[in-house]
Enzyme design. Sequence first.
Site, short mmCIF file in Angstrom:
data_model
loop_
_atom_site.label_atom_id
_atom_site.label_comp_id
_atom_site.label_asym_id
_atom_site.label_seq_id
_atom_site.Cartn_x
_atom_site.Cartn_y
_atom_site.Cartn_z
N ARG A 1 -30.02 -46.57 6.22
CA ARG A 1 -31.18 -46.31 5.39
C ARG A 1 -30.76 -45.72 4.06
O ARG A 1 -29.72 -45.07 3.96
CB ARG A 1 -32.15 -45.35 6.10
CG ARG A 1 -32.94 -45.99 7.23
CD ARG A 1 -33.94 -45.02 7.85
NE ARG A 1 -33.28 -43.98 8.60
CZ ARG A 1 -33.05 -42.75 8.15
NH1 ARG A 1 -33.49 -42.38 6.95
NH2 ARG A 1 -32.43 -41.87 8.89
N TYR B 1 -30.93 -54.04 6.24
CA TYR B 1 -30.68 -53.05 7.30
C TYR B 1 -31.98 -52.64 8.00
O TYR B 1 -33.01 -52.42 7.35
CB TYR B 1 -29.99 -51.80 6.71
CG TYR B 1 -29.92 -50.69 7.73
CD1 TYR B 1 -29.02 -50.78 8.80
CD2 TYR B 1 -30.81 -49.63 7.71
CE1 TYR B 1 -28.99 -49.82 9.78
CE2 TYR B 1 -30.79 -48.66 8.70
CZ TYR B 1 -29.89 -48.76 9.74
OH TYR B 1 -29.88 -47.81 10.73
N LYS C 1 -39.69 -47.63 10.55
CA LYS C 1 -39.82 -46.39 9.78
C LYS C 1 -40.95 -46.49 8.74
O LYS C 1 -41.70 -45.54 8.51
CB LYS C 1 -38.51 -46.06 9.07
CG LYS C 1 -37.32 -45.96 10.01
CD LYS C 1 -37.54 -44.92 11.05
CE LYS C 1 -36.29 -44.72 11.90
NZ LYS C 1 -36.51 -43.69 12.93
N HIS D 1 -41.40 -38.70 14.74
CA HIS D 1 -40.05 -39.23 15.00
C HIS D 1 -39.57 -38.66 16.33
O HIS D 1 -38.71 -37.79 16.36
CB HIS D 1 -39.13 -38.81 13.84
CG HIS D 1 -37.82 -39.50 13.81
ND1 HIS D 1 -36.71 -38.96 13.22
CD2 HIS D 1 -37.43 -40.71 14.27
CE1 HIS D 1 -35.70 -39.78 13.31
NE2 HIS D 1 -36.10 -40.86 13.96
N SER E 1 -32.15 -38.57 13.12
CA SER E 1 -31.46 -39.82 13.46
C SER E 1 -30.05 -39.52 13.99
O SER E 1 -29.37 -38.63 13.49
CB SER E 1 -31.33 -40.68 12.21
OG SER E 1 -32.57 -40.76 11.57
N CYS F 1 -28.96 -38.21 16.74
CA CYS F 1 -28.73 -36.92 17.42
C CYS F 1 -29.03 -37.04 18.91
O CYS F 1 -29.31 -36.05 19.57
CB CYS F 1 -29.60 -35.83 16.80
SG CYS F 1 -29.03 -35.32 15.18
N ASP G 1 -37.75 -43.39 19.90
CA ASP G 1 -37.63 -43.08 18.46
C ASP G 1 -38.94 -42.66 17.81
O ASP G 1 -38.93 -41.80 16.94
CB ASP G 1 -37.08 -44.31 17.74
CG ASP G 1 -36.63 -44.00 16.31
OD1 ASP G 1 -35.97 -42.96 16.11
OD2 ASP G 1 -36.95 -44.79 15.39
N ARG H 1 -25.40 -50.83 15.42
CA ARG H 1 -26.62 -50.74 16.23
C ARG H 1 -26.72 -51.86 17.25
O ARG H 1 -26.10 -52.91 17.11
CB ARG H 1 -27.84 -50.85 15.29
CG ARG H 1 -27.92 -49.76 14.23
CD ARG H 1 -28.52 -48.52 14.80
NE ARG H 1 -28.61 -47.43 13.84
CZ ARG H 1 -29.58 -46.51 13.86
NH1 ARG H 1 -30.54 -46.57 14.76
NH2 ARG H 1 -29.58 -45.53 12.98
C1 OXD Z 1 -33.12 -43.84 12.30
C2 OXD Z 1 -33.33 -44.92 13.26
O1 OXD Z 1 -32.38 -44.02 11.33
O2 OXD Z 1 -34.02 -44.68 14.26
O3 OXD Z 1 -33.70 -42.75 12.50
O4 OXD Z 1 -32.85 -46.04 13.05
MN MN Z 2 -35.01 -42.77 14.18
#
Ligand code: OXD
Ligand code: MN
Length: 581
Positions: A70, A198, A207, A227, A249, A251, A278, A367
Amino acid sequence: MTSQLAALNEWVDQVAAHTRAARVHWCDGSDAENRRLIEQMLDSGDLLQLNPKTHPECYLHRSDPNDVARVEHLTYVCTREKQDAGPNNNWMARDEAHALMSGLFAGCMEGRTLYVVPYCMGPIDSPLARCGVEITDSPYVVVNMRLMTRMGIEALARIEREGQFVKGLHSTGELDPDQRYIVHFPEELMIQSYGSGYGGNALLGKKCHALRIASYQARDEGWLAEHMLIVGIENPKGEIRYVAAAFPSACGKTNLAMLIPPRAWQEAGWKVWTVGDDICWLQPGEDGRLYAINPEAGFFGVAPGTGASTNPNALAMLDREAIFTNVAVTDDNQPWWEGLDDRRPARDWRGRDYDPKNGPAAHPNSRFTVSIKRCPSYSQEAENPRGVPIDAIVFGGRRASLVPLVLEARDWQHGVMMGGAMASETTAAATGKVGVVRRDPMAMKPFCGYNFGDYFAHWLAVGEKLSRPPRIFQVNWFRRDQDGRFLWPGFGDNLRVLAWILERCEGNGKALETPVGCVPAADALDLEGLQESPDMENLLAIDEAGWREELAGIEAFLADYGDRVPAAMKTELERVRRALS
Ligand code: OXD
Ligand code: MN
């Protein structure tokens, strides 16, 4: 195909003319359509087939090396008034942003197909769900949106019934980082994204819609778009309680959402059910409780670190019907990333022969995209149109020191301050420096579509509507000792902390009060069966001088939001400060 909704047809026609798209394809979401798109991308080289014996229907996409995360510095919220976007967002005047984006989109789909992607965020029959249409020129986006959302004819039918939808326009453009903008117009329910393929920049349901636009809508309509993962914890009596947990993100939300209980706990009958990993939409119910749906239908998870010991559930779902982005491959073309196993990869994420001198084999933000239904711990409740009732809200960050393993807030108001004061080390999920501690209220810094001051006030207002609010906690799995080693084993053992949290929600569980919240009493966490006994004293220690400094940091952060910060937040801070001195 076209739609029965004139407003949708007109918008598609207007975009097709402006972008000079060669063709328009309305996506129906069918298997046949998906197969055709995949074949087309295998021909063009956008996708590579992975080993069909070990990973049937799995594909690899290698993105442009400049387009791997991002881009928060290029992400804008364009409200009429700058103050409505707040210091937490980049802002541009709406006219200026429309002119900029219109210039970028002019003629950008020449020779390309324009795909119309109708999607629904949330169970298709849920009153909490909301719909959108993404126009994109990327077939990679289409196949990912099909995994991540309820995409196709059913969503289109709901849009036609409701007449309202979020308009998302996306083009990969030239993938030029200097011509890349992710722009939101919350007052117009509109998103425009140019120059990136992306996930977080291009799969607009995620998002852009489910967090930035939805958080804005949620404030007007009295709900919350967060989130957060959603997980169900089943105890040996067969009772399932649901927890929603916000972490920045990369974590460990995906790991926590599909955690495997320690062996003795499994034998005793504990189970974990995954509702989402998420994003979570929360709405007060008539019974005074808070109900949650996962607006997504799939995972867009971070691959590195996913292994047999850290997340066996994720591994089990990644051996078929998954799309991998920027992972490495073995010599027999299986996907590979750091933390998977000790095989040596043959080619790195850029397709070069693997050479450790070039850095990690898989990109740190590589990913996987896969349907949530492939998860062994998938909860049928993810389809429940009412959502699941939430007993506990957990805020977590990545902090090497200061924040103890777990803290309980006194009440909703204190919990809102706790979440609002969160900070965490940055990760590879966004471009920029990794490992820098920054304020990340409720893990929403990159995602809140309006002024954080108003957002805290909205959280407080939602709490007032709840006669049985969830209890609020803060956790930190990442505290380290003087030698930099993690103090807590994490992963499956996090259930030990969640079990205490749920005991507290039932009015049980022993706790000690500290100036910053309650911590578990010395023997309150069940640590039996841990291979090494963790240094609980260190894990639960409250460094009062450190917290005084933290309070000063929080106040400095909130000062930027001026009068928009609700008085109750300041009262809470003041109360903690007094308790500390
Ligand atoms: C982020 C995702 O970047 O979930 O938070 O992809
Ligand atoms: Mn996320």
